[in-house]
Structures are given as structure tokens and as C-alpha cells.
Design a protein around this motif. Structure first.
Motif, PDB file in Angstrom:
ATOM      1  N   LEU A   1       0.805  -1.293  -0.022  1.00  0.00           N
ATOM      2  CA  LEU A   1      -0.159   0.001   0.041  1.00  0.00           C
ATOM      3  C   LEU A   1       0.834   1.375  -0.036  1.00  0.00           C
ATOM      4  CD1 LEU A   1      -2.673   1.339   0.259  1.00  0.00           C
ATOM      5  CD2 LEU A   1      -2.545   1.354   2.614  1.00  0.00           C
ATOM      6  N   GLU A   2       0.641   2.208  -0.990  1.00  0.00           N
ATOM      7  CA  GLU A   2       1.178   3.419  -1.073  1.00  0.00           C
ATOM      8  C   GLU A   2       0.221   4.560  -1.375  1.00  0.00           C
ATOM      9  OE1 GLU A   2       4.865   5.721  -3.305  1.00  0.00           O
ATOM     10  OE2 GLU A   2       4.869   3.594  -3.504  1.00  0.00           O
ATOM     11  N   ILE A   3       0.152   5.397  -0.568  1.00  0.00           N
ATOM     12  CA  ILE A   3      -0.765   6.887  -0.989  1.00  0.00           C
ATOM     13  C   ILE A   3       0.079   7.884  -0.749  1.00  0.00           C
ATOM     14  CG2 ILE A   3      -3.012   7.728  -0.398  1.00  0.00           C
ATOM     15  CD1 ILE A   3      -3.978   5.232   0.918  1.00  0.00           C
ATOM     16  N   GLU A   4       0.288   8.639  -1.870  1.00  0.00           N
ATOM     17  CA  GLU A   4       1.106   9.825  -1.884  1.00  0.00           C
ATOM     18  C   GLU A   4       0.261  10.988  -2.565  1.00  0.00           C
ATOM     19  OE1 GLU A   4       5.318  11.389  -3.957  1.00  0.00           O
ATOM     20  OE2 GLU A   4       4.751   9.169  -3.764  1.00  0.00           O
ATOM     21  N   ARG A   5       0.361  12.089  -1.875  1.00  0.00           N
ATOM     22  CA  ARG A   5      -0.131  13.348  -2.750  1.00  0.00           C
ATOM     23  C   ARG A   5       0.784  13.700  -3.578  1.00  0.00           C
ATOM     24  NH1 ARG A   5      -2.787  14.085   2.542  1.00  0.00           N
ATOM     25  NH2 ARG A   5      -4.940  14.149   2.292  1.00  0.00           N
ATOM     26  N   ILE A   6       0.312  14.121  -4.980  1.00  0.00           N
ATOM     27  CA  ILE A   6       0.972  14.654  -5.841  1.00  0.00           C
ATOM     28  C   ILE A   6       0.573  15.858  -6.480  1.00  0.00           C
ATOM     29  CG2 ILE A   6       2.209  12.217  -6.525  1.00  0.00           C
ATOM     30  CD1 ILE A   6       0.169  12.248  -8.606  1.00  0.00           C
ATOM     31  N   GLN A   7       1.273  16.606  -7.328  1.00  0.00           N
ATOM     32  CA  GLN A   7       0.933  17.808  -7.707  1.00  0.00           C
ATOM     33  C   GLN A   7       1.231  17.974  -9.405  1.00  0.00           C
ATOM     34  OE1 GLN A   7      -0.072  20.471  -5.767  1.00  0.00           O
ATOM     35  NE2 GLN A   7      -0.534  21.848  -7.311  1.00  0.00           N
ATOM     36  N   PRO A   8       0.222  18.170 -10.049  1.00  0.00           N
ATOM     37  CA  PRO A   8       0.386  18.264 -11.690  1.00  0.00           C
ATOM     38  C   PRO A   8       1.097  19.301 -12.075  1.00  0.00           C
ATOM     39  CG  PRO A   8      -1.839  18.990 -11.063  1.00  0.00           C
ATOM     40  CD  PRO A   8      -1.144  18.637  -9.695  1.00  0.00           C
ATOM     41  N   PRO A   9       1.695  19.426 -13.175  1.00  0.00           N
ATOM     42  CA  PRO A   9       2.127  20.587 -13.723  1.00  0.00           C
ATOM     43  C   PRO A   9       1.309  21.986 -13.823  1.00  0.00           C
ATOM     44  CG  PRO A   9       2.572  18.497 -15.196  1.00  0.00           C
ATOM     45  CD  PRO A   9       1.621  18.269 -14.319  1.00  0.00           C
ATOM     46  N   SER A  10       2.074  22.927 -13.432  1.00  0.00           N
ATOM     47  CA  SER A  10       1.276  24.250 -13.196  1.00  0.00           C
ATOM     48  C   SER A  10       0.469  24.566 -14.539  1.00  0.00           C
ATOM     49  CB  SER A  10       2.091  25.116 -12.697  1.00  0.00           C
ATOM     50  OG  SER A  10       3.268  25.509 -13.880  1.00  0.00           O
ATOM     51  N   GLU A  11       0.979  24.190 -15.586  1.00  0.00           N
ATOM     52  CA  GLU A  11       0.098  24.436 -16.690  1.00  0.00           C
ATOM     53  C   GLU A  11      -0.765  23.685 -17.482  1.00  0.00           C
ATOM     54  OE1 GLU A  11       0.201  27.722 -18.082  1.00  0.00           O
ATOM     55  OE2 GLU A  11       1.412  28.080 -16.363  1.00  0.00           O
ATOM     56  N   LEU A  12      -0.893  22.571 -16.783  1.00  0.00           N
ATOM     57  CA  LEU A  12      -1.554  21.491 -17.204  1.00  0.00           C
ATOM     58  C   LEU A  12      -3.158  21.410 -16.503  1.00  0.00           C
ATOM     59  CD1 LEU A  12      -1.650  18.516 -18.743  1.00  0.00           C
ATOM     60  CD2 LEU A  12      -1.405  17.589 -16.248  1.00  0.00           C
ATOM     61  N   HIS A  13      -4.287  21.374 -17.552  1.00  0.00           N
ATOM     62  CA  HIS A  13      -5.500  21.620 -17.213  1.00  0.00           C
ATOM     63  C   HIS A  13      -6.348  20.486 -17.581  1.00  0.00           C
ATOM     64  CE1 HIS A  13      -4.468  25.817 -16.726  1.00  0.00           C
ATOM     65  NE2 HIS A  13      -4.103  25.894 -17.832  1.00  0.00           N
ATOM     66  N   LEU A  14      -7.130  20.049 -16.754  1.00  0.00           N
ATOM     67  CA  LEU A  14      -8.065  18.818 -16.694  1.00  0.00           C
ATOM     68  C   LEU A  14      -9.572  18.999 -17.106  1.00  0.00           C
ATOM     69  CD1 LEU A  14      -8.287  15.492 -16.232  1.00  0.00           C
ATOM     70  CD2 LEU A  14      -8.994  16.406 -13.878  1.00  0.00           C
TER      71      LEU A  14
ATOM     72  N   LYS B   1      -5.615  26.841 -20.935  1.00  0.00           N
ATOM     73  CA  LYS B   1      -6.867  26.949 -20.302  1.00  0.00           C
ATOM     74  C   LYS B   1      -8.046  27.564 -21.206  1.00  0.00           C
ATOM     75  CE  LYS B   1      -8.775  28.219 -15.780  1.00  0.00           C
ATOM     76  NZ  LYS B   1      -8.586  28.942 -14.647  1.00  0.00           N
ATOM     77  N   GLU B   2      -7.519  28.358 -22.246  1.00  0.00           N
ATOM     78  CA  GLU B   2      -8.345  29.138 -23.169  1.00  0.00           C
ATOM     79  C   GLU B   2      -8.966  27.940 -24.095  1.00  0.00           C
ATOM     80  OE1 GLU B   2      -9.111  32.208 -22.401  1.00  0.00           O
ATOM     81  OE2 GLU B   2      -7.615  32.075 -20.970  1.00  0.00           O
ATOM     82  N   HIS B   3      -8.529  26.814 -24.436  1.00  0.00           N
ATOM     83  CA  HIS B   3      -8.934  25.873 -25.297  1.00  0.00           C
ATOM     84  C   HIS B   3     -10.057  24.910 -24.485  1.00  0.00           C
ATOM     85  CE1 HIS B   3      -5.045  25.875 -27.832  1.00  0.00           C
ATOM     86  NE2 HIS B   3      -5.820  26.909 -28.095  1.00  0.00           N
ATOM     87  N   ILE B   4     -10.315  25.215 -23.239  1.00  0.00           N
ATOM     88  CA  ILE B   4     -11.188  24.054 -22.459  1.00  0.00           C
ATOM     89  C   ILE B   4     -12.488  24.553 -22.871  1.00  0.00           C
ATOM     90  CG2 ILE B   4     -12.150  23.547 -20.419  1.00  0.00           C
ATOM     91  CD1 ILE B   4      -9.724  23.502 -19.125  1.00  0.00           C
ATOM     92  N   ALA B   5     -12.861  25.751 -23.246  1.00  0.00           N
ATOM     93  CA  ALA B   5     -14.185  26.220 -23.784  1.00  0.00           C
ATOM     94  C   ALA B   5     -14.503  25.513 -25.157  1.00  0.00           C
ATOM     95  CB  ALA B   5     -14.449  27.446 -23.610  1.00  0.00           C
ATOM     96  N   LYS B   6     -13.533  25.519 -25.959  1.00  0.00           N
ATOM     97  CA  LYS B   6     -13.552  25.083 -27.213  1.00  0.00           C
ATOM     98  C   LYS B   6     -13.770  23.708 -27.342  1.00  0.00           C
ATOM     99  CE  LYS B   6     -10.727  29.024 -29.535  1.00  0.00           C
ATOM    100  NZ  LYS B   6      -9.427  28.888 -29.993  1.00  0.00           N
ATOM    101  N   LEU B   7     -12.926  22.859 -26.407  1.00  0.00           N
ATOM    102  CA  LEU B   7     -12.995  21.440 -26.295  1.00  0.00           C
ATOM    103  C   LEU B   7     -14.511  21.184 -25.700  1.00  0.00           C
ATOM    104  CD1 LEU B   7     -11.918  18.611 -25.822  1.00  0.00           C
ATOM    105  CD2 LEU B   7     -11.115  19.154 -23.565  1.00  0.00           C
ATOM    106  N   GLU B   8     -14.969  21.673 -24.767  1.00  0.00           N
ATOM    107  CA  GLU B   8     -16.073  21.372 -24.390  1.00  0.00           C
ATOM    108  C   GLU B   8     -17.439  21.447 -25.355  1.00  0.00           C
ATOM    109  OE1 GLU B   8     -16.425  23.365 -20.547  1.00  0.00           O
ATOM    110  OE2 GLU B   8     -15.500  21.644 -19.463  1.00  0.00           O
TER     111      GLU B   8
END
Length: 372
Positions: free
Chosen positions: A210-223, A336-343
Motif C-alpha cells: 500500500l502506498e498513498i502519496e499526494r502529488i501535484q500536476p504541472p502548473s500549466e496542465l488543465h483537466l 486553459k483558453e482551449h477548454i471552452a472550445k473542447l467542451e
């Protein structure tokens, strides 16, 4: 806190990478908590009662019968709740905590008002809600309801009910945020459950793997997250993959290696704040899953998911989330501006964009009333 009324808030989950492979030793997955929640309210009562209004189950009375829990009605919808109650009651008894009657209500926003199910981990979330509520309601100087304790008791309750699963969804609902997750040895846990290992010993010790570790995504990555319009049951999908594992392990091992490389690369991109590497790593994990689906003759990517991913790839990269076969897909986007187009493109293709963000908090508890 038995004289208080508590409100519990537990996030849902989404898999980012590492699906199916996570069930094997030495594999990791990336999973997130999302800002759709299961909420519970626990308060003192003259008798034990349970309210699950969205399941059409209210004013349910329950009582202990030996080591089991009996309800005043039978419903398969209560199986996870039953085992969560059973597990925490056993823990409290082992801690010699007096268990007074209580009323517990649980409601969910992991679906929508029309009953749509998005695959956000409702079974895990309700177990974590029940466990969190009871531990905080009865906590005293004999124990503290830590994240680790909530996770382990929830995982045990899940295994009482189902006997398998990675419990990555339980980790996400408990801890919140972005997580690197490696599961425990399932055979080890089942063995301890089956032979009746003392619960205090089981939750107090180290769980192999078992391993549970908090991680941080790249600052310019958007989900971004999209829903295909089709709910799916995970169990039959996993069963088909397990048949491939049983009958052709060499081929299955190729998938494990490809998935491990992709997830390792993704985790490295997080550590080094490398957005483009994260985009590529997600594509590689998708390729591994596509190959797995072909070999197992399972539609991990339905036509709807293929459409979702094809659109996502124009803005970054996309893949299915979780078992596949329906439910949600995800996209990594660099701008981030592309998310609206994607959606908008998803919407035109009958893919429902879900306005989900990562919930940085896991299971939380608030005192909403102090009884006089």
C-alpha cells in the motif's frame, strides 16, 4: 462527540491513469478526488436509524445480531452500508467505546437530478461517509479518526462486501486531491479477513504494497472531463480482463509493462512540472489500454469514448477513465483558453462536459449543532 450533530462531506473520484494494471503488485495509478460529494449527517437518537432518500430508503431501523447487522427491510442497495456499520462497530468495541444509538442520513450529488450515474465512485464514497461519520461521532481519547484509519476500515468494509478491487476510489474519497496510489496485497487482506484477524491489529499494522502519496500536476496542465451518456458496471469489465490474465499471462504482462512505463512517465512529469510530458504519457497509457481491450475482446473504448478522445487529442490528449465501456473520459489540455472550445465540440458530439474540478480536501467533518 456523541452530544453533537456532525455533517460529513466526501468527494467522488476519477481515475487518471493506471486502470486495470493497478490490481497487480508493483503497479501504480493516478487518481483524483472531484468536487461532487456524498454528504452525511449523524446525530444522537433513541434508536439506530438510517436514511438514504435517493435510494428510496428512509426510516430504516437496524440492530446488532451477534457480529452481524440486521435491517428492518432487505435491500441489496444496503450491502456496502451494512458492512461499513459492521466494521466500525467492531473497531469501536475492540477499543471499548460505548456505542449509543444514532441517526445517520446520507445524500449524494455524484449523479444528477435525473438519476444519471457518471461513474464517480458512489459505492466507495458511501462507505467512506459512513465510516467517517461514525469514527468522528464516537471519537474519544482512545483513538483519533486519521485518514489512514478511515481508509483502512473503509477498505475492509469494501472487501467484506465485494472481496476484490483496488480501493483507489476509497483513497481518493478519503485523502482528496491528486494521488499516486499503489494497492495493498489483496490476497493478504482477504486472508486476514477470512481468518478473523483482530481488527485493531489489522488496521494498526503495515499493509504490504500500500502506498498513498499526494502529488501535484504541472502548473500549466488543465483537466477536462466528459460523460458519454452511458453508465457501465465495472465488475464484468474487470472479469473479462482477468480471463485474459488467467489464460494468456504473457500477453497480459506486455500490457502491465506498457502501463507501468506510461504511469511512471506521468508521475515524472508531475515531479518535474513538465506539461508536454504529461500529455504524451496520457496518450501512452491510452495506447496500452486500447491494446488490452483488443486482446481481451472488451470495448474499453466505446464509439462515444473514441469520439471524446479524438476531440481531446486536438487540444492535448484524452483517454477513458476507470474501467471504460462508457462513463467518463478525460482530457489533458495545455491552454486553459482551449477548454471552452473542447467542451463545445464535445457538446456538439453529444458528449456531456462535466464541470468538475479536483477536490483538494478528502473526507471532512463539521460540527453543525452542539446538543445542550
Amino acid at each position: 462527540m456523541k452530544d453533537q450533530v456532525l455533517k460529513i462531506k466526501v468527494p467522488g473520484k476519477l481515475f487518471i491513469a493506471g486502470e486495470y494494471a493497478i490490481l497487480e503488485e508493483g503497479q501504480s495509478a493516478v487518481v483524483i478526488a472531484v468536487n461532487r460529494y456524498m454528504t452525511g449527517e449523524i446525530s444522537p437518537s433513541n434508536y439506530n436509524e438510517l436514511h438514504l432518500p435517493q435510494l428510496g430508503l428512509t426510516n430504516i431501523k437496524w440492530y446488532e445480531h451477534g457480529t452481524d447487522i440486521q435491517f428492518n427491510l432487505e435491500s441489496s442497495k444496503l450491502s456496502f452500508v451494512k458492512n461499513a456499520l459492521k466494521t466500525v462497530i467492531q473497531f469501536l468495541k475492540d477499543k471499548e467505546v460505548k456505542i449509543d444509538p444514532f441517526s445517520l442520513s446520507v445524500e449524494s450529488e455524484l449523479g444528477d437530478e435525473d438519476g444519471k450515474k457518471y461513474g464517480l465512485g458512489s459505492s466507495a464514497a458511501i462507505v467512506v461517509t459512513v465510516v467517517t461519520a461514525m469514527l468522528h461521532f464516537f471519537k474519544n481519547d482512545k483513538f483519533q479518526p486519521t485518514e489512514e484509519l478511515i481508509y483502512k476500515l473503509s477498505a475492509i468494509a469494501h472487501y467484506y462486501t465485494q472481496g476484490n478491487g483496488s480501493c483507489a476510489d476509497i483513497a481518493a474519497s478519503t485523502y482528496g486531491g491528486w494521488l499516486k496510489y499503489s494497492m495493498f496485497d489483496a490476497a493478504w487482506l482477504n486472508n486476514h479477513i477470512n481468518k478473523g484477524t483482530n481488527l485493531l491489529h489489522l488496521v494498526g499494522g503495515r499493509w504490504p504494497g500500500l502506498e498513498i502519496e499526494r502529488i501535484q500536476p504541472p502548473s500549466e496542465l488543465h483537466l477536462a472531463v466528459g460523460w458519454t451518456g452511458k453508465a457501465v458496471s465495472t465488475a464484468p469489465m474487470v472479469q473479462s480482463i482477468q480471463q485474459l490474465r488467467t489464460h494468456n499471462f504473457n500477453i497480459y504482462e506486455e500490457f502491465l509493462n506498457r502501463s507501468k512505463q506510461a504511469v511512471s512517465s506521468l508521475l515524472e512529469s508531475f515531479r518535474n512540472n513538465q506539461t508536454e510530458q504529461a500529455i504524451v504519457s496520457l496518450k501512452e497509457n491510452r495506447k496500452a489500454l486500447m491494446r488490452l481491450g483488443e486482446l481481451a475482446a472488451v470495448d474499453i473504448e466505446t464509439p462515444e469514448l473514441k469520439t471524446l478522445i479524438s476531440i481531446a487529442n486536438r487540444y492535448g490528449s484524452g483517454k477513458s477513465s476507470g474501467a471504460g465501456g462508457g462513463d467518463c473520459g478525460i482530457a489533458f489540455v495545455t491552454n486553459k483558453e482551449h477548454i471552452a472550445k473542447l467542451e463545445e465540440e464535445w457538446h456538439q458530439a453529444n458528449i456531456e462536459p462535466l464541470k468538475l474540478n479536483v477536490s483538494l480536501e478528502g473526507a471532512t467533518v463539521t460540527v453543525i449543532k452542539k446538543e445542550q
